[in-house]
Design an enzyme around this catalytic site. Structure first.
Site, short mmCIF file in Angstrom:
data_model
loop_
_atom_site.label_atom_id
_atom_site.label_comp_id
_atom_site.label_asym_id
_atom_site.label_seq_id
_atom_site.Cartn_x
_atom_site.Cartn_y
_atom_site.Cartn_z
N LYS A 185 5.61 -73.55 45.44
CA LYS A 185 5.36 -74.77 46.37
C LYS A 185 6.46 -75.92 46.28
CE LYS A 185 0.84 -75.23 46.55
NZ LYS A 185 0.50 -74.15 45.30
N GLY A 218 -3.88 -69.46 46.71
CA GLY A 218 -5.43 -69.76 46.34
C GLY A 218 -5.55 -69.26 44.63
N THR A 266 -5.93 -76.59 42.64
CA THR A 266 -5.37 -78.13 43.17
C THR A 266 -6.59 -78.90 42.79
OG1 THR A 266 -4.08 -77.00 44.86
CG2 THR A 266 -4.95 -79.06 45.35
N GLN A 297 1.57 -85.52 44.12
CA GLN A 297 2.01 -86.09 45.54
C GLN A 297 1.01 -87.16 45.96
OE1 GLN A 297 2.43 -82.26 47.93
NE2 GLN A 297 3.67 -83.34 49.22
N GLN A 315 2.18 -78.58 52.36
CA GLN A 315 2.58 -77.07 51.76
C GLN A 315 2.79 -76.26 53.04
OE1 GLN A 315 -0.46 -75.57 49.05
NE2 GLN A 315 0.44 -73.46 49.23
N ARG A 347 4.33 -71.90 53.13
CA ARG A 347 4.80 -70.75 52.47
C ARG A 347 5.11 -69.79 53.49
NH1 ARG A 347 -0.97 -70.88 52.01
NH2 ARG A 347 -0.74 -71.91 49.94
N HIS A 407 -0.73 -31.57 60.30
CA HIS A 407 -0.52 -30.58 59.22
C HIS A 407 -1.72 -30.60 58.42
CE1 HIS A 407 3.61 -30.88 59.84
NE2 HIS A 407 3.57 -32.35 59.75
#
Length: 888
Positions: free
Chosen positions: A21, A129, A133, A180, A306, A308, A846
């Site tokens: 992150k 997750g 946070t 932040q 964020q 990702r 098969h």
């Protein structure tokens, strides 16, 4: 500074010190995206805290006491480790440096504190997750406590379990913490730069709610849903959610949840939707990958908090184009082998398709051809051009219905789409090229139908001659470069030479059966048709399985040998076999079998995969099962009984037909069709066995050269060569001494990563749309009943045995084998199984063919069978009706 760094000083390469992150946020800032100001408490801070408090050994002690697949154990471990962290003391230097960084953001600034693990936000794994946070944190003490809680969240139950399942060492993972400035959001949410539901790469999807995004992330709110077409900048759909809960920051810290029904209010205005979609494209361009972004909107400004990689989407081939849109069919579904292919295994089919294309007058190369693509290290076949003509569409319909009815339903759905529904007549040139190919195929098939026994003998003779020629050419290659040229020349010219014989053999056998299957419509006809396939002769896979049973019978003749084989670990048995030190009767029985069938193995259609003669572990597992089968239910006895059942079915069918109008003539025709099917139907497995034998010649010739390369230190080990492409083998043969070891190691890692992928699309579009199941898949309202395609008649009850990899599986007599798909190397398990259930497959795959021959009830094409059924459940398999019922 030792423990903190401003976000603006971080690069994407700083994942080891800032976690995924933190490194990604730094990269976003450098890409000039609007990221709230902040800093990162680096992984060095986590390590120092753990070291100063002596936590490493204590954590390991906790982990040693649990079973990682038991949820209650994971919960207890997580709670114990969390207690260790919260009772620890943060080193003074780390405290002072962290608080100085906090002060630089402004006195008593509200901040968001987010965990940032080093095994997080990676291109191939999603850890979203798993760590914690904390929002709207105000004050020094609250900040320090939130940081400790973030460190402890590296050890949540979910994180421990996820790392264990994906073979990620707990000792290799550390955690940074992102701090932040808090964005007091008017609206917030997530954005995906591709549609996560359909896979479409040209659609950006945005979910939005009012207030902070935590309500949506935690599943407490129904958000707005916007879909934007990019790069045309057009909002396709807007669905307003209830947004009944809004989480907002409180003065002095913390959050409050407010009931705020707002189903008639759009959380994000249209202008901001478009601005946000463009920010997503900018992030995607910067990272070079599809992005899953979290965002916030406050005071008229958008922020990215964020971003990702999206890891849930199936990858697209590198060289496809969205325009024109094309349809790709999974070769893995076709072959009943869903594993990834090695690089050299991928190349085999690209070279063969070039040879095949030359039959139609097309001059292309393995790199330029557009018929075979690789995605997720798996092979997909481009069927778009086939679907453009009525004749090609009919061929695809018949073929896919026989191979995997679920795929046939997907393709049937697609050809109704206006983008694919238009049919085109074949050009004169195409018709002539097609006739040039079809005439020898038709001639071979007709010749086989006229004289089935002679046709079968002619095919076997042709196969032996071709293999002898290839073997001699490979043995005559004195250098790696010469061997590569033999491979190229053979694959380019072999299809034209052998294809009429192979296809003619299959058509000669299957045409009579398909004619009857589509013609008969009297009571009980389907079951009689199933019975007609019992005990079918000349099937190379069945012959192999019966030979393995004979191997078990030889071992069974010595009670001490049986006891030894059953009680000895597979790994030890394999080691002793290779050393030649097994008890004599066991060793000789295995040598006899593997001298003939040692070139077969799991995923044998991939040149790069080892054969039984190299790794016979799953074969030995099957033998353990055989040794526990009641001799009265011996497979050879059942096979002979199957022949009698087939003969009775033939008699009944002829009797019914004889009673119809014109019955005398019809019965003669039907009797002839059945006799031809019984003589030629077993050739269904012959083409694949031919390819496997051909690949084994190349494999061992190539390994002979690569052993020398390993001895010279150019490769680590001989089979490393299987992770190179043909063009790279050429370069290696010409003296290219680039860092091959690093290249191969990276590809092995990619291969191992792809082995973990659990779902493979049956069909893909080149815009990214992936179809794992048909849009109108048949399901049953009863949750205890699963629906599939019936392929082998009969009803059986037994304990389910879910198997993903037969290497480590032993199935006990009478158990129901539940697996994703089967290739011939799985079929030894069938002799002990009471029934078969697979997720993919059709009447002519098969597993279906062999199951019918053994009289094992089988249902295939069962959606997510391996996750919906559990080992040990008592289930009833109805191979006539296509249902699986959970009895307990």
């Amino acid at each position: 500074m030792n423990y903190t760094k401003p976000l603006s000083d971080l690069q994407r390469s700083d994942i080891n010190i800032a976690g995924g992150k933190g490194a990604n946020l730094g990269a976003l800032i450098h890409a000039q995206l609007p990221v709230p100001d902040g800093f990162v408490v680096l992984t060095s801070g986590y390590r120092e805290f753990v070291a100063q408090n002596g936590l490493q050994e204590k954590i390991q002690d906790v982990l040693n006491m649990i079973q990682s697949d038991v949820p209650a154990d994971l919960d207890r471990a997580s709670e114990a480790i969390h207690s260790l962290f919260v009772s620890g003391k943060i080193p003074d230097e780390l405290v002072s440096e962290t608080l100085a960084a906090y002060a630089s953001l402004g006195e008593s600034t509200a901040v968001a504190v987010r965990s940032s693990a080093t095994a997080e936000d990676l291109p191939d794994l999603s850890f979203a997750g798993q760590q914690d946070t904390y929002l709207n944190i105000v004050g020094k003490d609250a900040l320090l406590q939130a940081i400790v809680n973030c460190w402890a969240s590296l050890w949540t139950a979910r994180a421990i379990g996820y790392r264990t399942r994906n073979h990620i060492s707990h000792n290799d993972v550390t955690l940074a913490v992102v701090v932040q400035k808090m964005v007091q959001s008017e609206a917030s949410g997530v954005l995906f730069t591709a549609n996560p539901l359909t896979g479409k790469r040209n659609e950006t999807v945005i979910d939005a709610t009012l207030g902070l995004g935590e309500a949506m992330v935690s599943g407490q709110v129904d958000p707005d849903h916007y879909v934007v077409e990019m790069p045309s900048d057009r909002i396709l759909t807007k669905t307003l959610g209830a947004k009944g809960l809004s989480i907002q920051g409180k003065d002095g810290g913390g959050t409050v949840s407010l009931q705020l029904p707002a189903s008639d209010r759009q959380a994000l205005p249209d202008a901001q939707i478009m601005e946000l979609a463009r920010l997503g494209q900018k992030a995607q361009s910067s990272f070079g990958s599809l992005q899953d972004m979290e965002w916030a909107w406050a005071d008229g400004r958008l922020y990215v908090v964020q971003s990702r990689p999206i890891t849930s989407l199936y990858p697209l081939p590198d060289n496809v184009q969205e325009n024109p849109l094309e349809i790709l069919f999974s070769f893995g579904v076709w072959q009943g082998m869903l594993d990834p292919y090695t690089p050299i295994g991928q190349d085999v089919f690209k070279y063969l398709i070039v040879g095949f294309a030359r039959n139609f007058g097309e001059d292309t190369t393995p790199l330029e051809q557009r018929a075979v693509f690789t995605a997720g290290e798996r092979i997909f076949v481009n069927i778009t051009n086939l679907l453009k003509s009525p004749q090609g569409r009919t061929i695809v319909e018949i073929f896919t219905e026989a191979i995997d009815p679920e795929s046939a339903r997907v393709i049937g759905f697609l050809v109704k789409d206006k983008r694919f529904s238009r049919l085109e007549s074949l050009s004169l040139t195409s018709r002539m090229s097609l006739l040039k190919v079809l005439i020898p195929l038709a001639g071979s098939a007709i010749s086989n139908l006229i004289s089935p026994a002679k046709g079968r003998a002619r095919l076997e003779k042709k196969i032996d001659r071709v293999l002898d020629e290839v073997r001699l050419r490979c043995e005559g290659a004195h250098t790696l470069g010469e061997l590569v040229r033999v491979f190229e020349q053979t694959t380019f010219f072999l299809p034209a030479d052998i294809m009429p014989y192979l296809v003619g053999g299959i058509v000669g056998g299957q045409a009579p059966y398909q004619i009857m299957l589509r013609t008969f419509d009297f009571q009980g006809s389907q079951e009689l048709m199933f019975n007609l396939t019992r005990g079918l002769p000349y099937n190379v896979t069945t012959q192999m399985d019966l030979k393995l049973w004979e191997t078990a019978r030889k071992i069974r003749s010595d009670a001490a040998a049986v006891q030894y084989f059953l009680s000895t670990d597979i790994k030890i048995l394999v080691e002793q076999y290779h050393a030649g030190s097994l008890p004599v009767i066991i060793q000789q029985a295995l040598v006899d079998f593997l001298s003939e069938y040692g070139i077969r193995g799991l995923a044998e259609i991939d040149l790069g995969r080892p054969r039984w003669r190299e790794h016979p572990s799953n074969l030995f597992q099957a033998l353990k099962s055989y040794l526990q089968v009641n001799p009265s239910a011996a497979p050879d006895i059942l096979f002979e009984q199957g022949k009698e059942i087939a003969a009775e079915a033939q008699q009944k069918i002829v009797q019914v037909v004889r009673q119809q109008p014109g019955g005398f003539i019809k019965s003669k025709i039907v009797n002839g069709l059945i006799r031809r099917y019984r003589e030629l139907g077993g050739l269904r497995e012959t083409p694949k066995y031919f390819v496997v034998r051909l690949l084994s010649i190349y494999r061992y010739a190539l390994l002979n050269f690569s052993e020398k390369l390993a001895a010279e230190g150019i490769l680590e080990k001989a089979d490393d060569v299987m992770f190179l492409h043909i063009r790279e083998l050429k370069a290696l043969a010409e003296g290219d001494r680039r860092d091959w070891k690093s290249c191969i190691n990276e590809r092995r890692n990619v291969y191992q990563r792809e082995l973990r992928r659990t779902r493979i699309p049956r069909v893909m579009l080149t815009d990214g749309t992936a179809f794992y199941d048909a849009p109108t898949s048949i399901e049953c309202d009863d949750p205890d009943t699963l629906i599939g395609t019936p392929v082998s008649a009969g009803v059986v009850e037994g304990k389910a045995r879910v198997v993903f990899d037969p290497h480590g599986a032993q199935i006990f007599p009478g158990e129901i084998l539940i697996c994703p798909a089967t290739d011939p190397a799985w079929t030894p398990l069938f002799l002990a199984a009471g029934g078969l259930v697979t997720e993919v497959g059709g009447m002519m795959t098969h597993g279906s063919v062999v199951a019918r021959e053994y009289g094992i009830p089988a249902v295939v094409g069962v959606n997510q069978a391996t996750s919906r059924l559990k080992t040990g459940q008592l289930v009833r398999v109805d191979g006539s009706g296509g249902t699986i019922m959970v009895m307990e």
